[in-house]
Design an enzyme around this catalytic site. Structure first.
Site, mmCIF file in Angstrom:
data_model
loop_
_atom_site.group_PDB
_atom_site.id
_atom_site.type_symbol
_atom_site.label_atom_id
_atom_site.label_comp_id
_atom_site.label_asym_id
_atom_site.label_seq_id
_atom_site.Cartn_x
_atom_site.Cartn_y
_atom_site.Cartn_z
ATOM 1 N N THR A 83 89.572 -38.577 -107.365
ATOM 2 C CA THR A 83 88.421 -38.576 -106.465
ATOM 3 C C THR A 83 87.286 -37.756 -107.060
ATOM 4 O O THR A 83 87.468 -36.601 -107.448
ATOM 5 C CB THR A 83 88.805 -38.002 -105.099
ATOM 6 O OG1 THR A 83 89.923 -38.725 -104.591
ATOM 7 C CG2 THR A 83 87.649 -38.102 -104.128
ATOM 8 N N ASP A 132 86.468 -31.264 -109.368
ATOM 9 C CA ASP A 132 85.329 -30.881 -108.539
ATOM 10 C C ASP A 132 85.739 -30.100 -107.300
ATOM 11 O O ASP A 132 84.881 -29.555 -106.601
ATOM 12 C CB ASP A 132 84.526 -32.112 -108.105
ATOM 13 C CG ASP A 132 85.339 -33.077 -107.255
ATOM 14 O OD1 ASP A 132 86.571 -32.883 -107.137
ATOM 15 O OD2 ASP A 132 84.751 -34.026 -106.699
ATOM 16 N N ASP A 166 90.895 -35.667 -112.394
ATOM 17 C CA ASP A 166 91.169 -35.897 -110.984
ATOM 18 C C ASP A 166 90.666 -37.302 -110.661
ATOM 19 O O ASP A 166 89.777 -37.823 -111.335
ATOM 20 C CB ASP A 166 90.441 -34.842 -110.140
ATOM 21 C CG ASP A 166 90.877 -34.885 -108.695
ATOM 22 O OD1 ASP A 166 91.925 -35.504 -108.414
ATOM 23 O OD2 ASP A 166 90.180 -34.313 -107.849
#
Length: 795
Positions: A300, A541, A298
């Protein structure tokens, strides 16, 4: 709507604890101390070796029982290392554990999942993992994903009175639930016990070792029985000698240290990763990392810091009170995501009160969803005029070709995240159009300093990197280009991806950067890569990463991520350090590569021991060794070097076919070692004419030299410590041959020069054949990492 129910009192909590109504689900990450001791002590191998040890103690002398001390030491090493690993896991698990928020005595407090009790009132927000079964008592746009339990991908909207199952997680909204089932009575706990959903990582290494041990067991039983009868008949006049030589033939057939070293390698891996603040929630995950060929990231929180800052607000409608609107939308979300937190910092939330600020009122709220990619609320201005406001992705809220999208794309091409503030006339949370754009909110993200080196490491190691982000594709591509990621100049909008699995796999393999990827698409892309034969690691996350983390071969979650993402991942990076991934991957490669390396030594010993026993049975001669001789050979050519080699650096990516590759080296090498040894023994019998000690000494010399040569091959490529290891092993054997006490203790005596010279010559010839085997395996591509050139390292 949310209420203000107070929850349980301290006295009520104490009553439930006393009644055992606590969420006492066993920890998934490790075994108890008793189970560790039992698992290392009461093994099939220890049972076999223990019986043989007892037999030797009965007939003596003590030096023939030395192999028993090795078994005891091996067991102690295994127990100590696993206990160290358990302490590391337990300590890190406390840090990485989810901490639900419950209301007790009217106050919201954080507790561990194990401290939840029946009837607890648990607050829920986006990203929270539901730890117990319960019923919804408060709900505001509450959406729950139950796909990990039911397989249904679409989030379920929950109202007051609806049931909630443990193992599901909140994707949007807020609320509270009352716990109705805790501990082993909860749904997810029952599923775990039935092993229907929460299975361990597949371990080819573990499966391969079990296959080898089954194969060895079938070889040992008939061969051992025949050897027992043979040695009894050959040494019928000396029963203790027959017993000693029978035991000597049986002991080396058992690869007693292979299982131990595997456990030690895994345990040391856990400890090493623990020092880097990496929580390994399933031990075989370390092995899985060695096989990774694709890492999905990912953006971010992985390539960039999760924290953001408002860089600019581009007002499109000069009449709109943009600062007030942004502040109100920030106040409307009780659990803002990173983007909204940045807006709240730039435009502080209104003062607390009864839902109004400077005449404004906040009405119905629509929380952010990874599927919708926007949030919103109904706001009423001081004049009493209400409007529906949206804050989210411009290319989702606006139709294609809208002029505002051109400006948004220009910002995105610079690596900036852009949100659109817009007004709409519809109150339908699923239909934001048509909207009137009011402002573009530009957010800046800071690149993680460790990201370039980490991406470079994966490129050097031949591991493909795929960036799967929910952000605008142009923005994601700009960030990836800044980091020097190959293929970043051609980002793909995931909304245009094909749905056919084969076509999807082809696109995903060809491209590197993908934007506007939804949670289900991430899952589909991971499955497509797996279907194309890749071993996939997924890092993330957020709640939008949960499905992909669960389905990936290895899921890696950030410690600051949502409780749901941490719960389903096999590895948690507690310090949120993306730069720890190379160390994690390297640790996996070290474990699997080195176990495969030393398995060659153990299986070579098993092969030559079984074949030697067969030849002895057919020839009706005394077995050429006593247990003490094979203790020397096993220690110096297998046990000691294997211990060091199993813990050494190793950067080779593991490949499937572990058992086949090991056998392709071990079987011919074992045949060569057996042929050289039995020839040396038979020649010595003709030279010495019945001096069994001299005959055994010549055979021991040959087998040791052949074994040392095999170690020299397995230890390549050479470094200073590997060369020193081989030389030290040779010197240790030489010391035994020249020191009178050791000669007598181990009953080794090289008489004359003829038989010893022939023994050395046969060992050299066998070594040349081992080199030929190594070259042949390399040319045919059937070699193991142990006999192939690979990056050098130091211990």
């Amino acid at each position: 709507m949310l209420t203000t129910e107070a929850g349980l009192s301290t006295a009520q909590v104490a009553e439930r604890i006393a009644a055992g109504q606590v969420n006492d689900v066993p920890v998934r990450s490790g075994r108890s101390v008793g189970e560790i001791v039992k698992a290392n002590l009461f093994t099939r191998i220890n049972a076999i070796m223990g019986v043989l040890f007892g037999v030797i103690l009965a007939v003596g002398p003590i030096q023939d029982a030395l192999f028993g001390g090795v078994i005891i030491a091996n067991t102690l090493i295994g127990v100590v290392q696993e206990l160290r690993a358990k302490r590391t896991l337990d300590r890190l698990a406390i840090v990485g554990a989810a901490r639900p928020v419950v209301r007790r005595d009217g106050h919201a407090v954080e507790v561990t999942s194990a401290d939840l009790v029946l009837d607890d009132l648990i607050e829920l927000g986006s990203g929270d993992q539901i730890a117990v079964d319960g019923v919804v008592v408060e709900a505001e746009q509450l959406e729950v994903d139950e796909s990990l339990l039911t397989g249904e991908a679409d989030p379920v909207v929950k109202q007051v009175g609806d049931p909630l199952l443990s193992g599901s997680f909140v994707t949007a909204g807020a609320g509270a639930m009352r716990a109705t089932k805790v501990g082993r009575a909860a749904y997810a706990a029952r599923l775990a016990e039935e092993a229907s959903r929460f299975t361990l990582v597949n371990s080819e290494l573990r499966g391969g070792l079990n296959t080898i041990l089954r194969f060895v067991t079938w070889l040992i039983v008939p061969t051992g029985l025949a050897l027992i009868v043979s040695q009894y008949l050959v040494n019928s006049d000396d029963l203790p000698e027959a017993v000693r030589r029978m035991v000597a033939g049986l002991v080396p057939m058992v690869p007693e240290g292979l299982v131990l070293l595997t456990s030690v390698a895994f345990a040391v891996g856990v400890i090493r990763l623990g020092r880097r603040r990496c929580l390994v929630q399933e031990l075989p995950a370390i092995e899985g990392l060695a096989r990774v060929s694709v890492v999905c990231l990912d953006k971010t929180g992985t390539l960039t810091d999760a924290a953001m800052a408002v860089a600019e607000v581009r007002q499109l409608d000069p009449t709109a009170p943009v600062p007030e609107l942004l502040g109100l939308l920030g106040a409307a979300d009780e659990r803002p995501n990173a983007s909204l937190r940045a807006i709240v910092e730039a435009y502080p939330a209104p003062p607390s009160g009864t839902g109004s600020t400077a005449g404004w009122r906040i009405g119905e709220r629509i929380p952010f969803s990874s599927v919708r990619k926007w949030s919103g609320a109904t706001l009423t201005d001081p004049d009493g005029i209400s409007a529906q406001w949206r804050l989210g992705a411009p290319d989702v809220l606006l139709p294609a070709g809208h002029p505002a999208l051109t400006e948004a794309d220009e910002y995105g091409a610079r690596g900036l995240r852009v949100l659109l503030l817009a007004r709409t006339t519809t109150a339908d949370g699923l239909a934001p159009e048509p909207v009137h754009p009011v402002a573009l909110v530009v957010l800046a993200q800071r690149l993680r300093p460790e990201a370039p080196d980490t991406l470079r490491y994966f490129a050097e190691q031949g591991v493909a990197v795929k960036v799967l982000s929910g952000d605008n594709a142009l923005s994601v591509g700009a960030v990836a280009r800044t980091l020097g990621l190959p293929g970043a100049e051609h980002p793909v909008d995931a909304r245009e991806l094909p749905t056919d699995p084969a076509e999807l796999a082809e696109v995903v393999q060809r491209h590197t950067v993908f934007g506007r990827v939804g949670p289900q698409q991430k899952r589909d892309m991971v499955a497509a890569l797996q279907g194309a034969g890749h071993t996939v690691a997924m890092t993330g996350d957020g709640v939008n990463d949960v499905l992909a983390l669960k389905d990936a071969d290895i899921g890696v979650a950030m410690g600051s991520g949502s409780p749901a993402s941490r719960a389903v991942a096999q590895i948690v990076l507690l310090d949120n350090n993306f730069g720890a991934l190379p160390a994690v991957v390297a640790e996996g490669r070290r474990v699997i590569g080195n176990i495969e390396r030393v398995a060659n030594l153990f299986l070579t010993k098993t092969v030559y021991s079984v074949l030697l026993a067969v030849i002895v049975v057919l020839s009706q001669v005394p077995y050429p060794f006593l247990p003490r001789h094979l203790t020397i050979i096993s220690s110096l050519t297998i046990g000691i070097p294997a211990f060091f080699l199993a813990l050494a650096p190793n950067h080779e990516r593991a490949r499937p076919g572990f058992v086949g590759r090991v056998l392709r080296f071990a079987v011919p090498s074992g045949v060569v070692a057996m042929a050289a040894t039995i020839t040396s023994y038979l020649v010595a019998r003709s030279v010495y004419g019945g001096d069994l000690a001299a005959e055994t000494s010549a055979a021991t010399l040959t087998l040791f030299l052949v074994g040392l040569w095999a170690v020299a091959i397995i230890a390549r490529p050479y470094t200073w410590w590997r060369i020193l290891l081989v030389l030290a092993l040779g010197c240790a054997f030489a010391v035994i041959l020249v020191v009178p006490f050791l000669q007598e203790f181990f009953q080794l005596s090289l008489v004359g020069t003829t038989a010893p010279g022939i023994a050395v010559g046969l060992a050299v010839a066998a070594g040349a054949l081992l080199e030929l085997i190594r070259v042949t395996l390399r040319r045919t591509g059937a070699d193991t990492p142990a006999v192939r050139r690979q990056p050098a390292g130091t211990p």
